[in-house]
Design an enzyme around this catalytic site. Structure first.
Site, PDB file in Angstrom:
ATOM      1  N   HIS A 106      -7.330  10.024   4.303  1.00 30.28           N
ATOM      2  CA  HIS A 106      -6.941   8.964   5.243  1.00 30.28           C
ATOM      3  C   HIS A 106      -7.302   9.392   6.672  1.00 30.28           C
ATOM      4  O   HIS A 106      -7.308  10.582   6.987  1.00 30.28           O
ATOM      5  CB  HIS A 106      -5.429   8.715   5.158  1.00 30.28           C
ATOM      6  N   ASP A 151       0.854  -1.198   0.000  1.00 31.85           N
ATOM      7  CA  ASP A 151       0.000   0.000   0.000  1.00 31.85           C
ATOM      8  C   ASP A 151       0.891   1.250   0.000  1.00 31.85           C
ATOM      9  O   ASP A 151       1.797   1.373   0.835  1.00 31.85           O
ATOM     10  CB  ASP A 151      -0.865  -0.047   1.277  1.00 31.85           C
ATOM     11  N   ASN A 185      -8.717   1.041   6.551  1.00 33.22           N
ATOM     12  CA  ASN A 185      -7.755   0.721   7.599  1.00 33.22           C
ATOM     13  C   ASN A 185      -8.186   1.312   8.940  1.00 33.22           C
ATOM     14  O   ASN A 185      -8.345   0.610   9.930  1.00 33.22           O
ATOM     15  CB  ASN A 185      -6.363   1.258   7.199  1.00 33.22           C
ATOM     16  N   THR A 186      -8.433   2.624   8.941  1.00 37.26           N
ATOM     17  CA  THR A 186      -8.684   3.320  10.206  1.00 37.26           C
ATOM     18  C   THR A 186      -9.868   2.741  10.988  1.00 37.26           C
ATOM     19  O   THR A 186      -9.797   2.599  12.210  1.00 37.26           O
ATOM     20  CB  THR A 186      -8.903   4.827   9.940  1.00 37.26           C
ATOM     21  N   GLY A 201      -9.024   6.082   1.620  1.00 42.12           N
ATOM     22  CA  GLY A 201      -9.711   6.816   2.687  1.00 42.12           C
ATOM     23  C   GLY A 201     -11.148   6.359   2.847  1.00 42.12           C
ATOM     24  O   GLY A 201     -12.050   7.170   3.036  1.00 42.12           O
ATOM     25  N   GLY A 202     -11.375   5.054   2.767  1.00 43.87           N
ATOM     26  CA  GLY A 202     -12.747   4.517   2.820  1.00 43.87           C
ATOM     27  C   GLY A 202     -13.368   4.518   4.211  1.00 43.87           C
ATOM     28  O   GLY A 202     -14.583   4.368   4.346  1.00 43.87           O
ATOM     29  N   SER A 203     -12.554   4.706   5.265  1.00 46.09           N
ATOM     30  CA  SER A 203     -13.115   4.699   6.629  1.00 46.09           C
ATOM     31  C   SER A 203     -13.949   5.940   6.879  1.00 46.09           C
ATOM     32  O   SER A 203     -13.536   7.046   6.521  1.00 46.09           O
ATOM     33  CB  SER A 203     -11.993   4.661   7.671  1.00 46.09           C
TER      34      SER A 203
HETATM   35  O1  G3H Z   1      -4.397   3.117   1.858  1.00 45.63           O
HETATM   36  C1  G3H Z   1      -5.156   2.899   2.822  1.00 45.63           C
HETATM   37  C2  G3H Z   1      -6.472   3.504   2.935  1.00 45.63           C
HETATM   38  O2  G3H Z   1      -6.628   4.526   2.009  1.00 45.63           O
HETATM   39  C3  G3H Z   1      -6.854   3.817   4.362  1.00 45.63           C
HETATM   40  O3  G3H Z   1      -7.939   4.686   4.474  1.00 45.63           O
HETATM   41  O4  G3H Z   1      -7.608   5.686   6.731  1.00 45.63           O
HETATM   42  O5  G3H Z   1      -9.803   5.805   5.579  1.00 45.63           O
HETATM   43  O6  G3H Z   1      -8.986   3.658   6.468  1.00 45.63           O
HETATM   44  P1  G3H Z   1      -8.609   4.959   5.885  1.00 45.63           P
HETATM   45 ZN    ZN Z   2      -4.500   5.143   1.014  1.00 46.26          ZN
END
Ligand code: G3H
Ligand code: ZN
Length: 284
Positions: free
Chosen positions: A180, A82, A232-233, A209-211
């Site tokens: 993110h 990633d 991830n977050t 940034g799906g979180s």
């Molecule tokens: O590359 C990882 C993701 O874009 C993490 O996004 O911080 O919204 O979970 P997030």
């Molecule tokens: Zn990312």
């Protein structure tokens, strides 16, 4: 089953108008939670591993854990670097057993990003490894990468299309307004950019940034052409909140299994809800 390239499932996702989740692996419990959720829902998925997580877990453990998950589950799983920052780190991951890499050249000039991404694509393709590129700058904080609002800039559709045509990446992350980390308010997602790019290229657009993105916005993003979504977050928050609650409830706990077991269960629930939302259940 062995680890697979993202090309084993992303073309099908684009055609079927659903998205495959990239869930970041930060330790063994994350890896177990993600694969357990995917087994329950019979879904393909991507283990995302940032350079920071790679340093934390060690490359050998990372690959061994992902391979064990693929073998145990029989699901199509890609092990994906990633936000890879260089050709060298991408090659190191491929040599160690990664089946997919992201080269994030978004901090370079447009032309330099194309040139460097092309080099990664050429080397990765020869080894059957898929590549994700990035255009525009995604705001927020992830590991050592921090981009403030002011420097986050949206991708321009004409540039994104040219970037795809010149590099031949297997999926393309474009900055469309997500960030993110968790959001203070709601993100302002530019669905028109997703649609313009997705219509013009044969591979899926990736949403970083799906979180914390409201469900309805995720559905609209997928309808506009997103075929891979990174989370991830939300897992980090679920894990840490669960551990904090367990320790606050009983200050005498010393066996890590006592707080890591509920933390893992909390992450299973997060991943299951995302897989259902993304529409990849029963697509393995
Ligand atoms: O590359 C990882 C993701 O874009 C993490 O996004 O911080 O919204 O979970 P997030
Ligand atoms: Zn990312």
């Amino acid at each position: 089953m062995a680890l697979v390239s993202m090309n084993d499932f992303l073309p099908k996702a684009k055609a079927g108008k659903y998205a495959v989740g990239q869930f970041n692996m930060n330790n063994l419990e994350f890896a177990q939670a993600i694969v357990e959720a995917a087994i329950e829902l019979n879904s393909p998925f991507i283990y995302g591993v940032s350079e920071g997580a790679l340093k934390y877990m060690g490359i050998e453990f990372t690959v061994a854990i992902a391979e064990a998950a693929a073998k145990k589950s029989g699901l199509p799983i890609a092990l994906h670097l990633d936000h890879g920052s260089s050709f060298e780190v991408a090659m190191k991951c491929i040599r160690a057993g990664f089946s997919s890499v992201m080269f994030d050249g978004s901090h370079y000039s447009f032309e330099e990003n194309i040139r460097l991404t092309k080099e990664v694509v050429k080397a990765a393709r020869a080894m059957g490894v898929s590549v994700e590129g990035e255009l525009g700058t995604i705001g927020g904080v992830e590991d050592d990468i921090s981009v403030d609002e002011e420097h986050a800039n949206l991708a321009k559709p004409e540039e994104a299309i040219r970037f795809y045509e010149e590099t031949g990446v297997d999926c393309l992350a474009i900055a469309v307004g997500t960030a993110h980390g968790m959001y203070a308010g709601e993100p302002n997602i530019h669905f028109d950019i997703i649609e313009a790019v997705s219509k013009a290229i044969p591979v899926p657009v990736v949403l970083h940034g799906g979180s914390g993105v409201p469900d309805e916005m995720i559905r609209k993003s997928i309808a506009a052409g997103v075929g891979k979504i990174n989370v991830n977050t939300e897992n980090q928050v679920a894990c840490t909140e669960s551990i904090r609650a367990a320790l606050n409830k009983d200050a005498k706990i010393y066996d890590p299994r006592k707080y890591l077991t509920p933390a893992r269960s909390a992450m299973i629930e997060v991943v299951k809800s995302k897989i259902q939302l993304f529409g990849s259940s029963n697509q393995a």
